[in-house]
Scaffold this motif. Structure first.
Motif, PDB file in Angstrom:
ATOM      1  N   GLY A  67       0.790  -1.223   0.000  1.00 44.32           N
ATOM      2  CA  GLY A  67       0.000   0.000   0.000  1.00 44.32           C
ATOM      3  C   GLY A  67       0.820   1.270   0.000  1.00 44.32           C
ATOM      4  N   ALA A  68       2.156   1.143   0.056  1.00 43.94           N
ATOM      5  CA  ALA A  68       3.024   2.328   0.099  1.00 43.94           C
ATOM      6  C   ALA A  68       3.066   3.029  -1.258  1.00 43.94           C
ATOM      7  CB  ALA A  68       4.429   1.937   0.534  1.00 43.94           C
ATOM      8  N   THR A  69       3.472   4.290  -1.229  1.00 44.18           N
ATOM      9  CA  THR A  69       3.741   5.051  -2.441  1.00 44.18           C
ATOM     10  C   THR A  69       5.240   5.237  -2.562  1.00 44.18           C
ATOM     11  OG1 THR A  69       1.640   6.243  -2.340  1.00 44.18           O
ATOM     12  CG2 THR A  69       3.392   7.256  -3.632  1.00 44.18           C
ATOM     13  N   VAL A  70       5.799   4.726  -3.658  1.00 43.02           N
ATOM     14  CA  VAL A  70       7.236   4.801  -3.918  1.00 43.02           C
ATOM     15  C   VAL A  70       7.449   5.648  -5.167  1.00 43.02           C
ATOM     16  CG1 VAL A  70       9.326   3.491  -4.503  1.00 43.02           C
ATOM     17  CG2 VAL A  70       7.646   2.537  -2.895  1.00 43.02           C
ATOM     18  N   ALA A  71       8.399   6.572  -5.117  1.00 42.67           N
ATOM     19  CA  ALA A  71       8.740   7.397  -6.276  1.00 42.67           C
ATOM     20  C   ALA A  71      10.163   7.081  -6.703  1.00 42.67           C
ATOM     21  CB  ALA A  71       8.596   8.875  -5.946  1.00 42.67           C
ATOM     22  N   ASP A  72      10.324   6.631  -7.933  1.00 41.61           N
ATOM     23  CA  ASP A  72      11.618   6.266  -8.496  1.00 41.61           C
ATOM     24  C   ASP A  72      12.066   7.367  -9.452  1.00 41.61           C
ATOM     25  OD1 ASP A  72      13.851   5.030  -9.570  1.00 41.61           O
ATOM     26  OD2 ASP A  72      12.723   3.552 -10.730  1.00 41.61           O
ATOM     27  N   ILE A  73      13.031   8.192  -8.999  1.00 44.63           N
ATOM     28  CA  ILE A  73      13.534   9.288  -9.824  1.00 44.63           C
ATOM     29  C   ILE A  73      14.558   8.740 -10.807  1.00 44.63           C
ATOM     30  CG2 ILE A  73      14.761  11.496  -9.794  1.00 44.63           C
ATOM     31  CD1 ILE A  73      13.766  11.867  -6.918  1.00 44.63           C
ATOM     32  N   TRP A  74      14.450   9.170 -12.074  1.00 41.84           N
ATOM     33  CA  TRP A  74      15.254   8.602 -13.160  1.00 41.84           C
ATOM     34  C   TRP A  74      14.914   7.123 -13.253  1.00 41.84           C
ATOM     35  CZ3 TRP A  74      19.196  12.738 -12.996  1.00 41.84           C
ATOM     36  CH2 TRP A  74      19.769  12.998 -14.250  1.00 41.84           C
ATOM     37  N   PRO A  75      13.700   6.803 -13.554  1.00 43.48           N
ATOM     38  CA  PRO A  75      13.183   5.456 -13.323  1.00 43.48           C
ATOM     39  C   PRO A  75      13.777   4.402 -14.252  1.00 43.48           C
ATOM     40  CG  PRO A  75      11.608   6.718 -14.588  1.00 43.48           C
ATOM     41  CD  PRO A  75      12.702   7.677 -14.205  1.00 43.48           C
ATOM     42  N   GLY A  76      13.705   3.184 -13.767  1.00 40.35           N
ATOM     43  CA  GLY A  76      14.118   2.035 -14.573  1.00 40.35           C
ATOM     44  C   GLY A  76      13.138   0.906 -14.381  1.00 40.35           C
ATOM     45  N   ASP A  77      12.828   0.197 -15.458  1.00 41.04           N
ATOM     46  CA  ASP A  77      11.831  -0.874 -15.381  1.00 41.04           C
ATOM     47  C   ASP A  77      12.229  -1.957 -14.381  1.00 41.04           C
ATOM     48  OD1 ASP A  77      10.511   0.529 -17.321  1.00 41.04           O
ATOM     49  OD2 ASP A  77      10.846  -0.936 -18.933  1.00 41.04           O
ATOM     50  N   TYR A  78      13.539  -2.226 -14.270  1.00 41.74           N
ATOM     51  CA  TYR A  78      14.015  -3.288 -13.376  1.00 41.74           C
ATOM     52  C   TYR A  78      13.464  -3.089 -11.962  1.00 41.74           C
ATOM     53  CZ  TYR A  78      17.282  -6.141 -10.616  1.00 41.74           C
ATOM     54  OH  TYR A  78      17.832  -7.030  -9.724  1.00 41.74           O
ATOM     55  N   TRP A  79      13.739  -1.923 -11.400  1.00 45.75           N
ATOM     56  CA  TRP A  79      13.307  -1.683 -10.017  1.00 45.75           C
ATOM     57  C   TRP A  79      11.814  -1.406  -9.925  1.00 45.75           C
ATOM     58  CZ3 TRP A  79      15.673  -3.245  -5.946  1.00 45.75           C
ATOM     59  CH2 TRP A  79      17.061  -3.443  -5.981  1.00 45.75           C
ATOM     60  N   ASP A  80      11.249  -0.766 -10.938  1.00 42.81           N
ATOM     61  CA  ASP A  80       9.826  -0.433 -10.853  1.00 42.81           C
ATOM     62  C   ASP A  80       8.955  -1.681 -10.855  1.00 42.81           C
ATOM     63  OD1 ASP A  80      10.518   2.175 -10.654  1.00 42.81           O
ATOM     64  OD2 ASP A  80       9.970   2.719 -12.706  1.00 42.81           O
ATOM     65  N   ARG A  81       9.361  -2.725 -11.588  1.00 41.64           N
ATOM     66  CA  ARG A  81       8.623  -3.999 -11.532  1.00 41.64           C
ATOM     67  C   ARG A  81       8.632  -4.555 -10.107  1.00 41.64           C
ATOM     68  NH1 ARG A  81      11.438  -4.906 -16.497  1.00 41.64           N
ATOM     69  NH2 ARG A  81       9.993  -4.946 -18.265  1.00 41.64           N
ATOM     70  N   LEU A  82       9.797  -4.526  -9.488  1.00 40.00           N
ATOM     71  CA  LEU A  82       9.930  -5.070  -8.145  1.00 40.00           C
ATOM     72  C   LEU A  82       9.145  -4.239  -7.129  1.00 40.00           C
ATOM     73  CD1 LEU A  82      13.745  -5.869  -8.315  1.00 40.00           C
ATOM     74  CD2 LEU A  82      11.906  -7.562  -8.154  1.00 40.00           C
ATOM     75  N   PHE A  83       9.287  -2.912  -7.208  1.00 36.93           N
ATOM     76  CA  PHE A  83       8.531  -2.051  -6.299  1.00 36.93           C
ATOM     77  C   PHE A  83       7.020  -2.283  -6.458  1.00 36.93           C
ATOM     78  CE2 PHE A  83      12.155   1.254  -6.571  1.00 36.93           C
ATOM     79  CZ  PHE A  83      12.762   0.758  -5.434  1.00 36.93           C
ATOM     80  N   ALA A  84       6.582  -2.409  -7.706  1.00 36.08           N
ATOM     81  CA  ALA A  84       5.157  -2.588  -7.971  1.00 36.08           C
ATOM     82  C   ALA A  84       4.629  -3.852  -7.311  1.00 36.08           C
ATOM     83  CB  ALA A  84       4.902  -2.625  -9.472  1.00 36.08           C
ATOM     84  N   ASP A  85       5.391  -4.932  -7.381  1.00 36.36           N
ATOM     85  CA  ASP A  85       4.966  -6.181  -6.756  1.00 36.36           C
ATOM     86  C   ASP A  85       4.975  -6.075  -5.235  1.00 36.36           C
ATOM     87  OD1 ASP A  85       4.491  -7.421  -9.150  1.00 36.36           O
ATOM     88  OD2 ASP A  85       6.290  -8.676  -9.121  1.00 36.36           O
ATOM     89  N   VAL A  86       5.974  -5.389  -4.696  1.00 36.96           N
ATOM     90  CA  VAL A  86       6.097  -5.296  -3.237  1.00 36.96           C
ATOM     91  C   VAL A  86       4.986  -4.438  -2.636  1.00 36.96           C
ATOM     92  CG1 VAL A  86       7.539  -4.378  -1.371  1.00 36.96           C
ATOM     93  CG2 VAL A  86       8.563  -5.794  -3.145  1.00 36.96           C
ATOM     94  N   VAL A  87       4.657  -3.302  -3.262  1.00 36.13           N
ATOM     95  CA  VAL A  87       3.600  -2.447  -2.694  1.00 36.13           C
ATOM     96  C   VAL A  87       2.213  -2.993  -2.995  1.00 36.13           C
ATOM     97  CG1 VAL A  87       5.075  -0.412  -2.823  1.00 36.13           C
ATOM     98  CG2 VAL A  87       3.428  -0.829  -4.665  1.00 36.13           C
ATOM     99  N   GLY A  88       2.103  -3.831  -4.018  1.00 41.33           N
ATOM    100  CA  GLY A  88       0.836  -4.464  -4.347  1.00 41.33           C
ATOM    101  C   GLY A  88      -0.154  -3.520  -5.010  1.00 41.33           C
ATOM    102  N   PRO A  89      -1.324  -4.035  -5.356  1.00 41.38           N
ATOM    103  CA  PRO A  89      -2.308  -3.238  -6.102  1.00 41.38           C
ATOM    104  C   PRO A  89      -2.838  -2.040  -5.339  1.00 41.38           C
ATOM    105  CG  PRO A  89      -3.235  -5.356  -5.418  1.00 41.38           C
ATOM    106  CD  PRO A  89      -1.766  -5.429  -5.143  1.00 41.38           C
TER     107      PRO A  89
END
Length: 253
Positions: A67-89
């Motif tokens: 349920g957290a909100t994470v902001a990835d500055i200078w984003p990359g798909d690698y980490w954003d996929r992982l963050f998306a799964d960890v914070v969930g829908p």
């Protein structure tokens, strides 16, 4: 709270033991991390980077809740996929594009509010400028990896780094964390290597964050490499992918 390399190994082992195929939001943090890393939709090119990037250890260190909100500055798909799964829908990952950075990288800036990562509808593009940094909503975690040093380089505008850091502070919820990962420059070199070796003196980052009002609350040594002489360009084949990197966590009080 320094996270030692041995701790990294134990974190990975614990995550593996806790793995469940369907790790929902109520699952223990280790299970959610293991499920994110093992997600079968992750591309092979991402998995090939895991040994160098240590995603399970870093995610365990950060302990990002569902349920957290994470902001990835200078984003990359690698980490954003992982963050998306960890914070969930119920969570949100902002892929934060700095217009100046996109221009230098020669990539098209996505439309604000678009969902650029297939299969991860909770990854949302946010577009901003370095000197007027803002997010659509307050974040629990803001992350910048291997690019903080770039803020000091001419192609960024130049950037008002002090104003940027204060804007990041303002974009966090109270108690929110700013995670800075970057390549280590020689101690005492300050900003001399940012535009040449693409490195930064860690002491500069700590001083910048203190000036912006942040408290330094933790670091991980999972990406440290004592064999790095700190004198090579980070893209040099002798060190590329294995540079000495600091992982610092700062908190907005």
């Amino acid at each position: 709270m320094t996270h030692k390399t041995l701790g990294m190994k134990s974190a990975i082992a614990a995550a593996a033991l806790l793995f469940v195929a369907e790790a929902g939001p109520s699952a223990p943090i280790g299970a959610r991390i293991a499920a994110a890393v093992a997600d079968p939709s992750r591309p092979d090119k991402d998995r090939a980077l895991d040994d160098a990037r240590h995603p399970a250890a870093l995610l365990a260190f950060l302990h990002i809740p569902p349920g957290a909100t994470v902001a990835d500055i200078w984003p990359g798909d690698y980490w954003d996929r992982l963050f998306a799964d960890v914070v969930g829908p119920s969570g949100t990952v902002y892929a934060v594009h700095l217009v100046e950075g996109d221009k230098d990288d020669k990539i098209a800036t996505p439309a604000p509010g678009s969902t650029p990562l297939a299969g991860h509808a909770n990854v949302v593009a946010a577009v901003t400028h370095t000197n007027t940094f803002s997010l659509p909503t307050k974040a629990d975690v803001i992350w910048i990896r291997q690019n903080y040093h770039d803020l000091y380089d001419p192609f960024m505008g130049p950037a008002d780094v002090a104003a940027f850091d204060k804007a990041v502070f303002a974009a966090l919820k109270p108690g929110g964390r700013f995670v800075v990962i970057d390549h280590v420059a020689a101690a005492g070199s300050k900003l001399a290597a940012t535009n040449t070796l693409h490195r930064i003196d860690p002491a500069v980052v700590k001083a910048d964050m203190a000036a912006a009002g942040f408290s330094f609350v933790g670091e991980s040594d999972v990406l440290r490499n004592p064999a790095d002489p700190h004198t090579a360009l980070v893209f040099d084949p002798s060190i590329r992918g294995h540079t000495d990197q600091f992982v610092y966590v700062f908190r907005r009080p």
